[in-house]
Design a protein around this motif. Structure first.
Motif, mmCIF file in Angstrom:
data_model
loop_
_atom_site.group_PDB
_atom_site.id
_atom_site.type_symbol
_atom_site.label_atom_id
_atom_site.label_comp_id
_atom_site.label_asym_id
_atom_site.label_seq_id
_atom_site.Cartn_x
_atom_site.Cartn_y
_atom_site.Cartn_z
ATOM 1 N N THR A 75 41.855 39.064 44.707
ATOM 2 C CA THR A 75 40.774 39.981 45.102
ATOM 3 C C THR A 75 39.658 39.968 44.073
ATOM 4 O OG1 THR A 75 42.341 41.420 46.279
ATOM 5 C CG2 THR A 75 40.222 42.371 45.658
ATOM 6 N N ALA A 76 40.022 40.030 42.785
ATOM 7 C CA ALA A 76 39.011 39.996 41.732
ATOM 8 C C ALA A 76 38.276 38.658 41.722
ATOM 9 C CB ALA A 76 39.667 40.251 40.373
ATOM 10 N N HIS B 31 33.358 43.027 38.335
ATOM 11 C CA HIS B 31 34.392 42.155 38.906
ATOM 12 C C HIS B 31 34.899 41.143 37.880
ATOM 13 C CE1 HIS B 31 34.088 43.885 42.817
ATOM 14 N NE2 HIS B 31 32.849 43.495 43.027
ATOM 15 N N SER C 46 27.631 44.736 39.428
ATOM 16 C CA SER C 46 28.815 44.468 40.235
ATOM 17 C C SER C 46 29.520 43.208 39.744
ATOM 18 C CB SER C 46 28.434 44.318 41.708
ATOM 19 O OG SER C 46 29.558 43.991 42.488
ATOM 20 N N GLU D 62 37.350 43.049 35.879
ATOM 21 C CA GLU D 62 38.576 43.208 36.675
ATOM 22 C C GLU D 62 39.406 41.922 36.679
ATOM 23 O OE1 GLU D 62 37.057 44.408 40.419
ATOM 24 O OE2 GLU D 62 36.847 46.534 39.865
ATOM 25 N N SER E 168 35.934 38.603 44.786
ATOM 26 C CA SER E 168 34.850 39.567 44.590
ATOM 27 C C SER E 168 33.833 39.044 43.578
ATOM 28 C CB SER E 168 35.419 40.907 44.126
ATOM 29 O OG SER E 168 36.272 41.468 45.101
ATOM 30 N N LEU E 169 34.320 38.393 42.521
ATOM 31 C CA LEU E 169 33.405 37.849 41.519
ATOM 32 C C LEU E 169 32.556 36.732 42.116
ATOM 33 C CD1 LEU E 169 32.331 37.652 38.663
ATOM 34 C CD2 LEU E 169 34.278 36.177 38.083
#
Length: 431
Positions: free
Chosen positions: A353-354, A420, A416, A423, A357-358
């Motif tokens: 997910t990270a 990410h 953002s 994260e 998202s990145l």
């Protein structure tokens, strides 16, 4: 491998990725947050407590020395009367009203079915878990510091954007005011700009409030006065990702949560062995020494005495308790194993997910930068057309609004991406 190569090529093409996330200010605030954190201090104390308990478990192997003192007064002591043929009259033996003394006992466990060794292992597992919990808390503090820092930087940048927007609106309003005074422009245009100026002032106040609140949250985390003028950067930096980081995504990552789950399996297995040890022979040896009254041979004074003994106990019949407890312990081991699988699945999901998202956030940074460049160009063209009388004031206002929105979108995309990236570092256990 193909996925990683594609991503690496993508990173090289992103123009906004120019500045590394690591910087002196962020490193400084991370250290301050670690030093100040109450949660981390509590975790360290938990480690210290687990070390002491481990020492306690180890000392159960040593001989145990205990002392005891007693005093007893009996109103009607025991009395025995015997008729002996050789005696002319009955012989009476009478106990004493008072009994008192002191004793010392030394007890050494020889064999306990493995209970003492398993207790030591259990204490070691608890010590390991407390260490892994400290590691988990520390990584969480790093992530929280990153998030608060970059959010505060973003709010700083938005304050500057709001000021620029207010100034550009005020400048245009002044130009229109002068044109209205000379009769070149409809007064309604001035009213529209004055409303827009008030709107810009309101947005600036809102941005300043958000910045102050964000800085106070950061100050609270790093342990300084809430109103302190903590230094932050002027703008959110672009993310620079080391290429090697992405090659680790498909590798086996061992996170603190997984280490804790593994130790919980070990603890469940030790608990199973402890349960089994209760049904094995228990062998102890001991020495008791006493100094008490009445003494031996019915003496009235205090006399020393001693006893040496060995004790063996073996449970013979427990109505099936041993079988039931062993089954329950086996189920607990299986539960702990299932929990490890659940935690591992969660870690894999968090990493992916990270990672995704990145990638999306970095693409958004590039996209918003392109939109911002066009918004600046559009605003300049609108002003030029308005000065030439070819466009209405509404077009200029819209162009300014689009430019401000593009600036804010770009800042939000950058923060953002930073979030990410942090994260992903936490997910890969890189803090």
């Amino acid at each position: 491998m193909l996925k990683n190569n594609i991503l690496l090529a993508f990173l090289l093409c992103v123009s906004s990725v120019a500045i590394a996330q690591q910087n002196p200010l962020l490193e400084k605030y991370r250290s301050m947050a670690i030093e100040y954190s109450h949660d981390l201090k509590a975790a360290d104390k938990n480690i210290a407590a687990s070390i002491e308990l481990e020492k306690v478990a180890q000392k159960e192997l040593y001989p145990q020395l205990a002392g005891e003192a007693n005093f007893q007064y009996t109103g009607n002591p025991l009395q025995l009367t015997l008729d002996l043929p050789s005696m002319g009259s009955p012989v009476t033996f009478e106990g004493k009203d008072m009994k008192y003394g002191a004793s010392v006992s030394l007890l050494q466990p020889i064999y306990t079915g493995g209970r003492l060794l398993e207790n030591i292992r259990m204490a070691k597992y608890r010590h390991n878990i407390s260490s892994f919990q400290e590691e988990y808390v520390r990584s969480g503090i790093y992530l929280q510091t990153d998030m608060l820092y970059w959010n505060t930087v973003a709010r700083t940048e938005i304050v500057r954007i709001s000021e620029d927007y207010r100034n550009s609106v005020a400048s245009l309003a002044q130009t229109i005011r002068e044109r209205v005074e000379t009769g070149l422009t409809d007064p309604q245009d001035l009213l529209m700009m004055e409303v827009k100026l008030n709107e810009a002032e309101y947005q600036l106040l809102q941005a300043k409030k958000n910045f102050e609140n964000g800085r106070m949250a950061l100050n609270s985390l790093i342990g300084v006065e809430l109103q302190a003028q903590t230094e932050v950067e002027d703008s959110v930096a672009g993310v620079m990702v080391e290429a090697d980081l992405f090659y680790e995504i498909d590798n086996h990552v061992i996170r603190p949560e997984q280490k804790i789950a593994m130790e919980q399996i070990n603890m469940a297995e030790s608990e199973k062995k402890l349960t089994d040890s209760k049904y094995k022979p228990q062998f102890h040896i001991g020495i008791d020494g006493s100094y008490s009254s009445p003494g031996y041979d019915f003496r009235t004074g205090m006399d020393p005495n001693y006893a040496v003994y060995a004790k063996v106990s073996v449970p013979l019949f427990e109505w099936g308790k041993r079988r039931n407890e062993k089954r329950a312990s086996t189920f607990k081991v299986n539960m702990a194993s299932e929990n490890l699988g659940k935690v591992t699945d969660g870690v894999k999901l968090e990493i992916q997910t990270a990672y995704n998202s990145l990638r999306q956030a970095m693409a958004q940074v590039d996209l918003t930068k392109n939109s911002l460049d066009k918004a600046y160009e559009n605003e300049a063209m609108a002003l030029e057309r308005y000065n030439e009388g070819k466009a209405s004031i509404i077009e200029v206002i819209d162009a300014q609004t689009y430019r401000q929105a593009a600036q804010i979108n770009h800042v939000q995309a950058k923060v953002s991406a930073q979030g990410h990236y942090s994260e992903l570092l936490k997910a890969l256990n890189k803090y």
